[in-house]
Design a protein around this motif. Sequence first.
Motif: not given
Length: 146
Positions: A56-63, A65-66, A70-76
């Motif tokens: 269940t965490s795979l999709s959130g982890s991919v998001l 990391v991506t 791409r330079g959006h640490p706040e989103l991560a």
Amino acid sequence: MDLDSWTLSQSIVVFSVCALVIAIAGTRITRVVDQLADRTGLGEATAGAVLLGAATSLSGSVLSVTAAYRGHPELAVSNALGGIAVQTFFLAIADMVYRRANLEHAAAASAPNMMQNGLLIGLLALLLLAPTLPSLSRLWTEFLVL
């Protein structure tokens, strides 16, 4: 297929179809993990944390990391914290709806669940404290001076 040209209604339809697929697959994977826990002797807490948690965490982890790549640490970071908050919310709803057992008491009575909860609290504390800590390069320089 250019996602930027989608209308709001098209996005809602695609989101709804994806949510339905996730709901059906999530129900199935829960049964499979429960059977694996029984057959392997791992225990439901360990199997749920490792197998269901990873799936269940795979999709959130991919998001996350991506977004970081791409330079959006706040989103991560907000994705990680939001995921934990939403999962906790759904556990609270499940605890209110499922009346055959007290989910909160069942989780608290298990030593593996308590260890996982302690680890989760520590990781969340680290995420919340990270912005107030000095940067790694400054910390490293101060360490070398000592």
